[in-house]
Each structure stands twice: as C-alpha cells, then as structure tokens.
Scaffold this motif. Structure first.
Motif, mmCIF file in Angstrom:
data_model
loop_
_atom_site.group_PDB
_atom_site.id
_atom_site.type_symbol
_atom_site.label_atom_id
_atom_site.label_comp_id
_atom_site.label_asym_id
_atom_site.label_seq_id
_atom_site.Cartn_x
_atom_site.Cartn_y
_atom_site.Cartn_z
ATOM 1 N N PHE A 59 0.856 -1.192 0.000
ATOM 2 C CA PHE A 59 0.000 0.000 0.000
ATOM 3 C C PHE A 59 0.896 1.248 0.000
ATOM 4 N N PRO A 60 1.475 1.605 -1.129
ATOM 5 C CA PRO A 60 2.389 2.756 -1.129
ATOM 6 C C PRO A 60 1.669 4.063 -0.794
ATOM 7 N N ASN A 61 2.335 4.894 -0.010
ATOM 8 C CA ASN A 61 1.839 6.242 0.234
ATOM 9 C C ASN A 61 2.183 7.131 -0.958
ATOM 10 N N ALA A 62 1.350 8.138 -1.176
ATOM 11 C CA ALA A 62 1.573 9.024 -2.322
ATOM 12 C C ALA A 62 1.156 10.440 -1.978
ATOM 13 N N MET A 63 1.860 11.398 -2.560
ATOM 14 C CA MET A 63 1.429 12.790 -2.552
ATOM 15 C C MET A 63 1.028 13.140 -3.976
ATOM 16 N N VAL A 64 -0.218 13.562 -4.138
ATOM 17 C CA VAL A 64 -0.751 13.858 -5.464
ATOM 18 C C VAL A 64 -1.159 15.326 -5.520
ATOM 19 N N ASP A 65 -0.990 15.945 -6.680
ATOM 20 C CA ASP A 65 -1.309 17.371 -6.768
ATOM 21 C C ASP A 65 -1.592 17.782 -8.210
ATOM 22 N N ARG A 66 -2.774 18.259 -8.433
ATOM 23 C CA ARG A 66 -3.136 18.985 -9.647
ATOM 24 C C ARG A 66 -4.521 19.583 -9.429
ATOM 25 N N ILE A 67 -4.647 20.879 -9.557
ATOM 26 C CA ILE A 67 -5.948 21.516 -9.393
ATOM 27 C C ILE A 67 -6.817 21.162 -10.588
ATOM 28 N N THR A 68 -7.950 20.539 -10.293
ATOM 29 C CA THR A 68 -8.825 19.997 -11.333
ATOM 30 C C THR A 68 -10.263 20.384 -11.027
ATOM 31 N N PRO A 69 -10.741 21.484 -11.583
ATOM 32 C CA PRO A 69 -12.129 21.895 -11.320
ATOM 33 C C PRO A 69 -13.134 20.898 -11.891
ATOM 34 N N MET A 70 -14.372 21.019 -11.450
ATOM 35 C CA MET A 70 -15.447 20.255 -12.061
ATOM 36 C C MET A 70 -15.629 20.720 -13.505
ATOM 37 N N THR A 71 -15.759 19.764 -14.412
ATOM 38 C CA THR A 71 -15.986 20.121 -15.814
ATOM 39 C C THR A 71 -17.394 20.688 -15.968
ATOM 40 N N SER A 72 -17.487 21.861 -16.540
ATOM 41 C CA SER A 72 -18.771 22.528 -16.716
ATOM 42 C C SER A 72 -19.176 22.529 -18.185
ATOM 43 N N THR A 73 -20.434 22.848 -18.433
ATOM 44 C CA THR A 73 -20.892 23.008 -19.816
ATOM 45 C C THR A 73 -20.089 24.091 -20.512
ATOM 46 N N ALA A 74 -19.739 25.138 -19.765
ATOM 47 C CA ALA A 74 -18.935 26.217 -20.342
ATOM 48 C C ALA A 74 -17.573 25.698 -20.802
ATOM 49 N N HIS A 75 -16.977 24.794 -20.031
ATOM 50 C CA HIS A 75 -15.694 24.212 -20.436
ATOM 51 C C HIS A 75 -15.857 23.418 -21.732
ATOM 52 N N ARG A 76 -16.904 22.623 -21.817
ATOM 53 C CA ARG A 76 -17.144 21.830 -23.032
ATOM 54 C C ARG A 76 -17.309 22.735 -24.243
ATOM 55 N N LEU A 77 -18.066 23.801 -24.069
ATOM 56 C CA LEU A 77 -18.291 24.729 -25.185
ATOM 57 C C LEU A 77 -17.011 25.460 -25.560
ATOM 58 N N GLN A 78 -16.216 25.812 -24.551
ATOM 59 C CA GLN A 78 -14.942 26.485 -24.820
ATOM 60 C C GLN A 78 -14.010 25.573 -25.615
ATOM 61 N N LEU A 79 -13.951 24.293 -25.230
ATOM 62 C CA LEU A 79 -13.129 23.329 -25.963
ATOM 63 C C LEU A 79 -13.638 23.190 -27.397
ATOM 64 N N HIS A 80 -14.935 23.137 -27.551
ATOM 65 C CA HIS A 80 -15.534 23.019 -28.879
ATOM 66 C C HIS A 80 -15.221 24.247 -29.745
ATOM 67 N N ASP A 81 -15.385 25.418 -29.160
ATOM 68 C CA ASP A 81 -15.214 26.645 -29.941
ATOM 69 C C ASP A 81 -13.756 26.922 -30.275
ATOM 70 N N GLU A 82 -12.842 26.601 -29.343
ATOM 71 C CA GLU A 82 -11.428 26.941 -29.553
ATOM 72 C C GLU A 82 -10.670 25.865 -30.313
ATOM 73 N N HIS A 83 -11.105 24.588 -30.175
ATOM 74 C CA HIS A 83 -10.325 23.495 -30.759
ATOM 75 C C HIS A 83 -11.168 22.513 -31.568
ATOM 76 N N ALA A 84 -12.456 22.813 -31.726
ATOM 77 C CA ALA A 84 -13.351 22.029 -32.588
ATOM 78 C C ALA A 84 -13.466 20.572 -32.151
ATOM 79 N N ILE A 85 -13.425 20.327 -30.835
ATOM 80 C CA ILE A 85 -13.575 18.971 -30.314
ATOM 81 C C ILE A 85 -14.922 18.862 -29.614
ATOM 82 N N ASP A 86 -15.707 17.866 -30.006
ATOM 83 C CA ASP A 86 -16.966 17.563 -29.337
ATOM 84 C C ASP A 86 -16.705 16.414 -28.375
#
Length: 493
Positions: free
Chosen positions: A224-251
């Motif tokens: 059972f190795p111990n670990a320190m993990v770190d990355r700020i990861t907000p909840m994915t919102s509809t706005a994020h999906r639309l931003q990805l779609h509009d800026e990079h054309a990914i659905d």
C-alpha cells in the motif's frame, strides 16, 4: 469533430493525440473512482509513458461503484474511452491532449461478479483508488475503522455481492489467493495524509471481520504505497465543453480541465510490478511523509483558509479571492506563520518558492476553479488539512487567531447564506448534521468544536482557541469578511 478513435487523425493540428496504437495496449491497472482528478493525474501520467512507447501493458480499466458513475461510463464509452485533457492557464504554454490510457469501465451495479473477476485477473497488478477523503470509513477522532456503517455490514453479510471498495477488493483477493494468483498493489491517489497506510488499515480491519486467514494473507502479500498527489482539477462545466468546442473544434462529452502544474511523489513499494512512471516525471521515494505534510498543510490548508471566507464574501471562484489583496495577505500570513514552522525540511523543495507557486496557481484566472468544489466535504477535510496545524499551534502556545478564523468561517458558511443574502446548498455528505450544530450562536463553539471526529480533543479544551474562534465568528457575523481580515492583519504576528 466528435471525439472517438476513428476521428483522431481529423482533429485540429494543435491537439496532441496518442502516439501509440491504442489497440495494442492491455490492461494492468483497475482504478476505482474515475473522476476528473484521476483522469488529469494518474491516467495522464500513464498516457505520457505510453507515448514514449513503454508501459503499453498498463492500460487502465475504470471501475464505478456508485449509481452516479453510469453517466461517466456512458460518456466515455460513447467516445471509445478517449477524453480530452484541457489545460487552462494564464500563459501560452498550455496543451490540449487526447488521453488514451483508459480502455474500459465496469459498473458494480451491472454485475458485481464481473467486477470481482476483473480484479482477480492476473494481468491486473495494481488496483488504484480515488474514493474521496471520507471513503475510507476511518473515524478521524480515533483512527479506527467504522465497521458499524450499514454498507460495511452489508458487505460482511453478502461477500459475493459487495457494495464497497473493501468488499470488492477482498472478494477479488480471495479469488486470487484460491487460484494461486499473486496479489496486486493497492494504491491510493486520494488527498489524505499517509493515504497508503490509511488504506491498509481500513482494508485489513475489514478483512479481519470477514476472514482471519484472508487478513493474514493480505498483510503478508499486498503493498500500500503512500503518495502525494497534486493537480488543481475543477469540475468540468458546460462552459468548459463549449470552450473546448469553440477553440479546438472537439466535441467531447466529458473532457477534463486542469491547471498546467502536476506533481506525484510516490513510495516505490509495489508487489507485482509497476509502470516506469519515473520516466515521465513521477518522483519515487522511500518516504513520502515530508512531501505530503508540505502539500496538505500549505496547499490544502490554504485552500480551506480561503474558500469559506471567499464564499461568505460572495466570491464563487478561487481566483476571485486572489484578486483581493486582503485574501492574499491572509493566505501568506497563514502559510508563513502558522504552517511552515511545523514542517520538516522537504528534499529538493525550496519552501519559499513552493509557497509562491501556490499563490500563482490559486491566482490562475483561466482555470476558474470553483470555490464550491473546494468547500465540499468540509467535515472530512478539516481533520486532515487544518486540525493538525491548529493542534501544533496549541501545543506550542502560539497565536491561534488566523487558524481560528478558518474554522469560524466554516461555521458561518454552514448557515447557508452569504453576507450578500444569497442562499446556497452545503456540498457535504454530513451537511444536515453539520448545519444542526450552528443553529444557535450562543452554543456554537461548544457544539461545533465539541465534535471529536472532526476537531479532536485538544481544540475544544483550549480556552485560547475557543476564545479566538468566538471572536472571529462574531466579527464575521457582525462586521463581514473584509473588516474581519483588516483587523486580523493589523495585529502583530
């Protein structure tokens, strides 16, 4: 362009795609609790290793134990388990990358036995976890496993149809032991102190209630190795999906957004092999303790110091608190005066530079990290992220006012109304219980601070801390956040 294997070659040129043939990968990891953080962290590192041509036998089979995991599975399955990692930052060096390291996802409610069989497969050599701080069923007041919980009692009575992570892991290890298949490593990636040791304690406590011989076999064969993990990861919102779609054309039905910064410090204690993650930036060590104490005290502690005050002020994003100089001054004072003196030297880390990095990361405007996310599960976070700092301040006879303000802000936040009169829900599995503690202001210090599983024994028995808490609570209630911070920061350190 809809994200799937067929369309990978049609994506915009700035989008990085897997450099390996996804069909040539095979599963070596089962991960329980597929959410944003896992996908931005462990799956990200595993994909990075695969992109070098190594680790193709360490693909991840996701596992969902909750009914609400079905939507996540369906979203991923609908795009061949690919997803977009969408870095958001205030500089131009962010990347957009399709991750291919997850290759399937099983749901417990579809077939408990199918999931047990998957975990029992010889190829599965690591079972990893992101099940939240409260998912380990450990009582923070005494460190003991809470065997009385209904879901634990269910699993003990129905070992072939479990519901909890402990029931499934024990069922799978029972099959492996009977078939002579070596054990797997159980690797927690949750953000709690000594996460590997906590996982070991919880699993062995459960196993002892189920089968003493199984308990002994797990104790001897599972790591059972111990670990320190770190990355700020907000909840994915509809706005994020639309931003990805509009800026990079990914659905993409379920992209993951995150900051550019990422860190993983991991004890090299694996019983059945592991990916060569060190080749893609993971730091392996014999003892993760100084790293996790640094991160939990400074990053997570500062998050709590900001979040409830910010929410009461009417802010809804972390960067909004950092646009307020009072909040930045308070965060720096809390880190420098209350947390840093408690920390042991951290190999390879300049703490002054690390603290500046936290200020910069929290100030990230582009990521728009939600205060609601950081506010969530306060009853589980306080014992791990704030109480150790407070206990040390009390033991050393040092000033407790800044730390008391963190707790006072949570107490007022639990009333569900900010200082502008806006109402909000409390995102905590124990919300009703916690809110019941703050209904009477005259009794609030006794009732709230007296909850031993959250605050332990030292805090309610420290007259200095209780008095500081009461001063801060009254000031927040009567004067508001800004005036309270102004007065606090005028006091000599």
């Amino acid at each position: 362009m809809k994200l799937n294997k067929q369309n990978l070659t049609q994506l915009a040129p700035e989008v990085r795609v897997p450099a390996y043939a996804i069909a040539s990968t095979s599963q070596g990891i089962a991960h329980i609790g597929v959410g944003g953080f896992h996908r931005a962290h462990q799956a990200y590192y595993t994909d990075a290793l695969m992109n070098t041509g190594e680790g193709l036998d360490w693909s991840i089979c996701g596992v969902g134990l909750r009914a609400e995991d079905r939507r996540a599975r369906d979203d991923l399955a609908g795009q061949d388990y690919l997803f977009t990692l969408y870095e958001l930052g205030d500089t131009d060096d962010t990347e957009v990358r399709v991750i291919g390291s997850i290759s399937d996802m099983l749901l417990a409610e579809d077939s408990p036995q199918a999931l047990i069989d998957k975990l029992a497969e010889p190829a599965i050599r690591i079972v990893s976890l992101t099940i939240t701080e409260g998912g380990y069923c450990i009582d923070d007041s005494n460190g003991e496993f809470m065997a009385h919980l209904p879901q634990i009692q269910h699993d003990l009575a129905h070992p072939a149809a479990p519901k909890t992570v402990f029931g499934f892991i024990c069922a799978a290890l029972t099959q492996r032991r009977a078939a002579g298949i070596p054990a797997f490593t159980v690797m927690s990636c949750d953000n709690l102190p000594h996460n590997g040791a906590v996982t070991r304690k919880a699993l062995l406590a459960f196993a002892a209630l189920r089968d003493t011989e199984l308990h002994d076999w797990i104790a001897a064969n599972v790591s059972f190795p111990n670990a320190m993990v770190d990355r700020i990861t907000p909840m994915t919102s509809t706005a994020h999906r639309l931003q990805l779609h509009d800026e990079h054309a990914i659905d993409d039905a379920w992209p993951v957004v995150c900051e550019p910064f990422v860190q993983w410090v991991l004890e090299d204690k694996f019983v059945n092999g592991r990916p060569a993650w060190e080749k893609v930036g993971v730091q392996f060590t014999d003892d993760v303790t100084p790293y996790e104490e640094m991160k939990i005290g400074l990053l997570n502690g500062s998050h709590l110091a900001l979040t409830y005050l910010g929410f009461l002020k009417g802010y809804r994003f972390v960067h909004e608190t950092m646009n307020d100089p009072l909040f930045v001054a308070y965060m720096r004072a809390y880190m420098d005066l209350d947390v840093t003196p408690n920390l042991a030297p951290v190999p390879g880390i300049d703490l002054t530079q690390y603290k500046q990095t936290l200020v910069d990361r929290f100030s990230n405007q582009a990521i728009a990290d939600q205060l609601e996310r950081v506010c969530s599960d306060g009853s589980s976070k306080f014992p791990k992220f704030t109480v150790p700092t407070v206990n040390r301040l009390i033991a050393d006879g040092r000033e407790t006012e800044r730390a008391a303000l963190v707790v006072a802000a949570w107490a007022l936040y639990l009333k569900g109304v900010d200082e502008n009169g806006a109402r909000y829900n409390i995102p905590d599995p124990r919300a009703a219980f916690c809110q019941s503690l703050v209904t009477d202001d005259a009794l609030i210090s006794r009732r709230l601070l007296g909850v031993e599983e959250i605050f332990g024994a030292a805090i309610p028995n420290s007259p200095a801390f209780v008095a500081a808490f009461e001063r801060c609570f009254v000031s927040l209630r009567d004067n508001g956040v800004t005036k309270t911070l102004q007065q606090l920061l005028k006091k000599p350190a």
